[in-house]
Design a protein around this motif. Structure first.
Motif, PDB file in Angstrom:
ATOM      1  N   THR A   2       0.827  -1.198   0.000  1.00 57.50           N
ATOM      2  CA  THR A   2       0.000   0.000   0.000  1.00 57.50           C
ATOM      3  C   THR A   2       0.863   1.250   0.000  1.00 57.50           C
ATOM      4  O   THR A   2       0.596   2.207  -0.725  1.00 57.50           O
ATOM      5  N   ARG A   3       1.924   1.243   0.821  1.00 61.62           N
ATOM      6  CA  ARG A   3       2.828   2.395   0.891  1.00 61.62           C
ATOM      7  C   ARG A   3       3.489   2.634  -0.468  1.00 61.62           C
ATOM      8  O   ARG A   3       3.676   3.766  -0.890  1.00 61.62           O
ATOM      9  N   PHE A   4       3.844   1.567  -1.173  1.00 54.26           N
ATOM     10  CA  PHE A   4       4.449   1.701  -2.494  1.00 54.26           C
ATOM     11  C   PHE A   4       3.489   2.363  -3.470  1.00 54.26           C
ATOM     12  O   PHE A   4       3.864   3.283  -4.197  1.00 54.26           O
ATOM     13  N   ILE A   6       0.852   4.272  -2.780  1.00 51.98           N
ATOM     14  CA  ILE A   6       0.611   5.659  -2.386  1.00 51.98           C
ATOM     15  C   ILE A   6       1.783   6.533  -2.815  1.00 51.98           C
ATOM     16  O   ILE A   6       1.598   7.633  -3.332  1.00 51.98           O
ATOM     17  N   GLY A   7       3.010   6.048  -2.613  1.00 51.72           N
ATOM     18  CA  GLY A   7       4.194   6.790  -3.046  1.00 51.72           C
ATOM     19  C   GLY A   7       4.231   6.984  -4.541  1.00 51.72           C
ATOM     20  O   GLY A   7       4.596   8.058  -5.038  1.00 51.72           O
ATOM     21  N   ALA A  36       8.182  10.333  -3.884  1.00 47.99           N
ATOM     22  CA  ALA A  36       7.974   8.889  -3.793  1.00 47.99           C
ATOM     23  C   ALA A  36       8.874   8.260  -2.729  1.00 47.99           C
ATOM     24  O   ALA A  36       8.412   7.456  -1.916  1.00 47.99           O
ATOM     25  N   VAL A  39       7.729   9.079   0.821  1.00 42.62           N
ATOM     26  CA  VAL A  39       6.557   8.298   1.220  1.00 42.62           C
ATOM     27  C   VAL A  39       6.971   6.863   1.518  1.00 42.62           C
ATOM     28  O   VAL A  39       6.550   6.279   2.523  1.00 42.62           O
ATOM     29  N   TRP A  40       7.837   6.272   0.674  1.00 40.61           N
ATOM     30  CA  TRP A  40       8.244   4.884   0.866  1.00 40.61           C
ATOM     31  C   TRP A  40       9.038   4.692   2.153  1.00 40.61           C
ATOM     32  O   TRP A  40       8.845   3.724   2.861  1.00 40.61           O
ATOM     33  N   PHE A  41       9.950   5.617   2.447  1.00 40.27           N
ATOM     34  CA  PHE A  41      10.826   5.456   3.600  1.00 40.27           C
ATOM     35  C   PHE A  41      10.485   6.397   4.749  1.00 40.27           C
ATOM     36  O   PHE A  41      11.241   6.488   5.713  1.00 40.27           O
ATOM     37  N   GLY A  42       9.367   7.081   4.679  1.00 38.45           N
ATOM     38  CA  GLY A  42       8.990   8.053   5.692  1.00 38.45           C
ATOM     39  C   GLY A  42       8.852   7.464   7.076  1.00 38.45           C
ATOM     40  O   GLY A  42       9.238   8.083   8.070  1.00 38.45           O
ATOM     41  N   GLU A  43       8.326   6.273   7.184  1.00 42.05           N
ATOM     42  CA  GLU A  43       8.156   5.645   8.490  1.00 42.05           C
ATOM     43  C   GLU A  43       9.507   5.399   9.150  1.00 42.05           C
ATOM     44  O   GLU A  43       9.689   5.667  10.333  1.00 42.05           O
TER      45      GLU A  43
END
Length: 50
Positions: A2-4, A6-7, A36, A39-43
């Motif tokens: 999902t994160r991918f 969204i990014g 992108a 978003v992918w590595f934001g966490e």
């Protein structure tokens, strides 16, 4: 996954906005990739900062 997705979508939106504003290919690619990746590595980035 999902994160991918969204990014991918947000990166594409950021690129489209940049292209509409500047018509500069370099900035368009840079903004799309930065959004992108954030978003992918934001966490992981936020976990290290907090």
């Amino acid at each position: 996954m999902t994160r991918f997705l969204i990014g991918l979508v947000l990166g594409g939106c950021g690129s489209a906005i940049t292209w509409a504003a500047s018509h500069n290919t370099g900035w368009t690619v840079a903004i799309g990739l930065v959004v992108a990746v954030l978003v992918w590595f934001g966490e992981f980035i936020l976990d290290d900062l907090i």
